[in-house]
Write an enzyme that holds these catalytic residues in place. Structure first.
Site, PDB file in Angstrom:
ATOM      1  N   ALA A 124      34.982  49.508  36.236  1.00 49.68           N
ATOM      2  CA  ALA A 124      35.333  49.450  34.809  1.00 49.68           C
ATOM      3  C   ALA A 124      35.527  47.982  34.418  1.00 49.68           C
ATOM      4  O   ALA A 124      36.557  47.583  33.867  1.00 49.68           O
ATOM      5  CB  ALA A 124      36.566  50.291  34.508  1.00 49.68           C
ATOM      6  N   LEU A 125      34.517  47.202  34.729  1.00 45.37           N
ATOM      7  CA  LEU A 125      34.657  45.742  34.694  1.00 45.37           C
ATOM      8  C   LEU A 125      34.647  45.184  33.274  1.00 45.37           C
ATOM      9  O   LEU A 125      33.997  45.724  32.379  1.00 45.37           O
ATOM     10  CB  LEU A 125      33.531  45.106  35.510  1.00 45.37           C
ATOM     11  N   HIS A 126      35.343  44.078  33.107  1.00 44.57           N
ATOM     12  CA  HIS A 126      35.409  43.375  31.818  1.00 44.57           C
ATOM     13  C   HIS A 126      35.334  41.871  32.092  1.00 44.57           C
ATOM     14  O   HIS A 126      35.138  41.450  33.243  1.00 44.57           O
ATOM     15  CB  HIS A 126      36.673  43.774  31.054  1.00 44.57           C
ATOM     16  N   GLY A 177      37.494  39.699  32.411  1.00 46.57           N
ATOM     17  CA  GLY A 177      38.447  39.206  33.411  1.00 46.57           C
ATOM     18  C   GLY A 177      37.829  39.242  34.801  1.00 46.57           C
ATOM     19  O   GLY A 177      37.926  38.271  35.571  1.00 46.57           O
ATOM     20  N   HIS A 178      37.156  40.351  35.126  1.00 45.56           N
ATOM     21  CA  HIS A 178      36.499  40.441  36.437  1.00 45.56           C
ATOM     22  C   HIS A 178      35.353  39.425  36.531  1.00 45.56           C
ATOM     23  O   HIS A 178      35.160  38.785  37.572  1.00 45.56           O
ATOM     24  CB  HIS A 178      35.937  41.852  36.646  1.00 45.56           C
ATOM     25  N   ASP A 219      47.674  40.738  37.339  1.00 48.94           N
ATOM     26  CA  ASP A 219      48.467  41.547  38.273  1.00 48.94           C
ATOM     27  C   ASP A 219      49.201  40.579  39.203  1.00 48.94           C
ATOM     28  O   ASP A 219      48.884  40.461  40.393  1.00 48.94           O
ATOM     29  CB  ASP A 219      47.555  42.504  39.042  1.00 48.94           C
TER      30      ASP A 219
END
Ligand code: PAF
Length: 280
Positions: A34-36, A38-39, A152
């Site tokens: 579920a990459l965005h 940020g990844h 995180d």
């Protein structure tokens, strides 16, 4: 050409062994898909440090509690492959669950202390699930460096501790939190927010920034945190799990004026749980 994907540990190690023979350094970007952006930024960071980058896609069942969102966690492998290709990854490792946890699997990596507070207190077993799968991924790939988002933040500290304690020869690198223009930290779980909740969600980051400013001005961290919680409830947040100022390395409770510090918060909007943090 579609980005190469392997689903077995043998396949992963064979590819990495070829790179090692060629003298290439290897970066690992573990994700649950579920990459965005940020990844993608972590892949780009890896490419700046390492000749080759492997990204992993694995929704780890061991880090979800029985009432959490494992079943509905977004699984978007085709799109994830496109995101990773565009960011410049060289290989995707997307193992099925029985490759990671074959029948008879019985080991649990538990990072006590820093893994028991804040997120660890609200989500019992969460960090043991993360530590177990990250230890496995690091040992499967044996990269030079592995990249995790500061979004995180506690997870990053838990992973640094585990790598140190288990003498895993890999450098752990943190990548900066990527935010939307209104301050909301990018997260795969933002997809759960309704339009109204999405409009309210940036209030969490705004609250953390205000607490950081009040703390810098000498205000007691408990007082600053309590004020921010009241503001979040007024914005529409249903529940605040924690909103604390802590030591930036140990996450221990601190006194006014302590440095370096980090403000960490977790709060729920409807059924969606958001977490975020800012440096002081
Ligand atoms: O941050 C995540 O996406 C996950 O916790 C991680 C590090 C990939 C382990 O499953």
């Amino acid at each position: 050409m579609a980005l190469e994907i392997v689903r077995t540990i043998v396949g992963l190690r064979a590819r990495i062994a070829e790179w090692r023979v060629a003298g290439d350094t290897v970066g690992l970007v573990p994700t649950m898909g579920a990459l965005h952006r940020g990844h993608a930024s972590l892949v780009e960071l890896s490419r700046r440090h390492c000749r080759r980058t492997v990204a992993t896609l694995f929704v780890n069942p061991k880090q979800f509690g029985p009432r959490e969102d494992f079943a509905r966690y977004p699984r978007t492998e085709d799109n994830d492959r496109d995101v990773l290709a565009a960011a410049g990854a060289d290989l995707v490792f997307a193992p099925p669950t029985d490759v990671v946890y074959p029948t008879g699997f019985a080991t649990r990596v538990d990072v006590s202390g820093i893994g028991d507070i804040l997120e660890g207190q609200v989500r019992p077993g969460f960090f043991a699930g993360v530590a177990t799968v990250v230890a496995k991924l690091l040992l499967q790939a044996l990269p030079d460096r592995a990249f995790f988002g500061e979004k995180d933040y506690q997870q990053l500290l838990v992973i640094r501790r585990l790598v140190k304690d288990l003498d895993i020869p890999v450098a752990i690198e943190g990548g900066p939190t990527i935010r939307d223009r209104d301050g909301l930290a990018l997260s795969s779980r933002n997809a759960y927010l309704s339009a109204a909740e999405r409009a309210q969600a940036p209030a969490l980051h705004a609250a953390l920034v205000r607490v950081a400013t009040r703390f810098k001005d000498g205000v007691d961290p408990d007082v600053a945190g309590a004020e921010a919680k009241t503001e979040l409830f007024a914005t529409g947040f249903a529940f605040v799990d924690y909103l604390d100022v802590r030591d930036a390395e140990t996450l221990a409770a601190i006194q006014p004026g302590h440095c370096p510090a980090r403000v960490l918060g977790a709060a729920r909007l409807g059924t969606t749980r958001l977490i975020d943090n800012v440096a002081v």
